[in-house]
Structure formats: C-alpha cells, structure tokens
Design an enzyme around this catalytic site. Structure first.
Site, short mmCIF file in Angstrom:
data_model
loop_
_atom_site.label_atom_id
_atom_site.label_comp_id
_atom_site.label_asym_id
_atom_site.label_seq_id
_atom_site.Cartn_x
_atom_site.Cartn_y
_atom_site.Cartn_z
N PHE A 3 31.52 44.53 34.93
CA PHE A 3 32.56 44.35 35.94
C PHE A 3 32.73 45.67 36.71
CE2 PHE A 3 33.34 41.19 32.64
CZ PHE A 3 33.35 40.05 33.41
N CYS A 4 33.92 46.25 36.78
CA CYS A 4 34.19 47.58 37.34
C CYS A 4 34.91 47.57 38.70
CB CYS A 4 32.95 48.46 37.50
SG CYS A 4 31.96 48.57 36.01
N THR A 5 35.53 48.70 39.02
CA THR A 5 36.17 48.95 40.30
C THR A 5 35.89 50.40 40.70
OG1 THR A 5 37.97 47.39 39.86
CG2 THR A 5 38.38 49.08 41.52
N ASN B 157 35.38 43.55 41.85
CA ASN B 157 34.34 42.55 41.61
C ASN B 157 34.60 41.28 42.41
OD1 ASN B 157 35.01 43.72 38.45
ND2 ASN B 157 33.12 44.23 39.50
#
Length: 254
Positions: A92-94, A254
């Site tokens: 995922f991640c930001t 995401n």
C-alpha cells in the site's frame, strides 16, 4: 536509529550481503518463510520456471545476489526471488512532496505492508558504495535486494506507492508481465539509483522502463520545486504530476 550497513557494489555479489544476513539471520529466515507461506498458490506454482528461464538470464546482476542469498540461507533461488515479489503481491503506502516558500522540496512517506513486526526487526539502512564512496542509501530489510525508498545525496530521491488497475494487486497480470521479462518495481528503483545521475534522468527512466506492476513513483530533486508523481502503467507513464507555484504540494495515496 537504524543500523547502517555498507553494501559494496564493486564486491563479490555472492557475498555482498553476508554481514546483513548474519546480523538478521533468524528474523530474515522467519520473514522469508512467512512470505512464501502466505503467497498465493498460483504464484508459487509458476515462479520456479519463470525465475529459471526468464528472470535469471534477463537480470544477471540481481541473479548473482539471489544466488548468494540462496547459498547463505540454504534455500532455493526461486524462493529467494519469490520473497523479492512482495510489492507485486501486496503493498500500500502514501507519499508526499511539498515545496517550501524558498522552493526547497520536502519528501516523506509511510510504508503500509503486512508483516510489520518482521519488517521492523530486520530493518536497516543500506549505504551502497562504489570504490569506497557512497552512491546512494536506502532503508530496507533483511534478504531484500530492491528498495521502495531511496536517496542519492545531492541528486534525487524516490519513494514507491502501490497502484492497481481495476483488479486488486492484479496478480495474474503481474505474472504475465514477469513472463514478458519486465522488471520488478523495487529492482527498478535500485537500478535508477545506480544508473541515473540527475533528477531529469531519473524522471525519464522511471517513466519509460517496463514494469511487472503498475505503481506511483514519487520523485524529488535538489533544485527549486523539483518534485513529481509519476503514474505508471506496466508499459508507460500515464501522467507526470509536477510541483508548480500553484500546486506546491503533491500527496499520493493508493
């Protein structure tokens, strides 16, 4: 504070990670085992042949490092490779890049992966060097050869965000792209760090290279307002969203 390990790019690739592997041996073995156990059955059945016939000849430098890990951990090479496939399986991640009033760019990210305990217990800072001088540095974890976060001092930095196209993770599509010889996303970031010397070169490379999975590359440089989000399909960039006077910060989720 993360432990720092020197990874010598001009050393024998079979032993390049021996110090890291020794330091994190037990937890890395646990991490590899957990990754393989949780991997989809479809992936586990096709990876041995794909690695042997396609990936290994196409990416000889990474293949040598995988061989070294295989020898060290006494595991088949295809299992070590499957462990490298973590982004293409689940991630995922930001990330954010933002320009201060003077044009200085701030670049930050979070990392939303499974296995958080194992990530934390094998996490270290890799200082990649050549002829005794640091080329780039990346926070990473035991047994992993690519990177999702990396900085080339006084040049540029890259972070990776997960992106899907219609199907969550797109595993079958990722497998087909792997069969076609496209590169793992995390290997691509490391390759950019090794080959590219400027922000502009990195932006071009990350926009054009063939990838196993779609993603967002978030890139920052050292000059005024150098920051962008590269929206990637497997074959081409859909968009490059850049910092401007009006859009002084870019946030990619995401």
């Amino acid at each position: 504070e993360l432990e720092v390990f020197e990874i010598k790019l001009d050393s024998d690739p079979l032993h390049r990670y021996d110090k890291v592997n020794t330091r994190f041996y037990n937890k890395t073995m646990e991490f590899i085992s957990a990754t393989i156990k949780s991997a989809p059955y479809t992936l586990k059945t096709v990876i041995p042949e794909i690695y042997r016939n396609i990936v290994k000849p196409a990416y000889p430098s990474f293949a040598k490092e995988i061989e070294g890990l295989s020898i060290f951990f006494k595991l088949p090479e295809h299992e070590i490779f499957l462990y490298q496939f973590i982004y293409e399986t689940y991630a995922f991640c930001t990330s954010i890049v933002a320009a201060l009033p003077d044009g200085t760019v701030i670049h930050g990210r979070n990392l939303d992966y499974f296995f958080t305990d194992l990530l934390g217990s094998t996490h270290y800072l890799a200082s990649f060097t050549f002829q005794g001088k640091e080329v780039f540095r990346c926070p990473t974890y035991g047994g992993f050869l690519g990177t999702n976060t990396c900085m080339k001092a006084n040049r540029f930095a890259v972070t990776l965000n997960q992106r899907t196209e219609g199907v969550q993770f797109g595993l079958i599509e990722n497998i087909e792209a792997l069969k076609a010889g496209k590169a793992l996303v995390t290997w691509t970031i490391r390759t950019a760090m090794e080959k590219c010397q400027t922000y502009e070169e990195a932006q071009e490379f990350l926009s054009d290279v063939g990838l196993v999975a779609p993603c967002y590359f978030i890139l920052s440089g050292v000059k005024k307002n150098q920051g962008c989000v590269i929206t990637r399909q497997r074959n081409v960039a859909l968009d490059v969203w850049e910092i401007t006077e009006a859009d002084w910060f870019l946030v990619q989720v995401n």
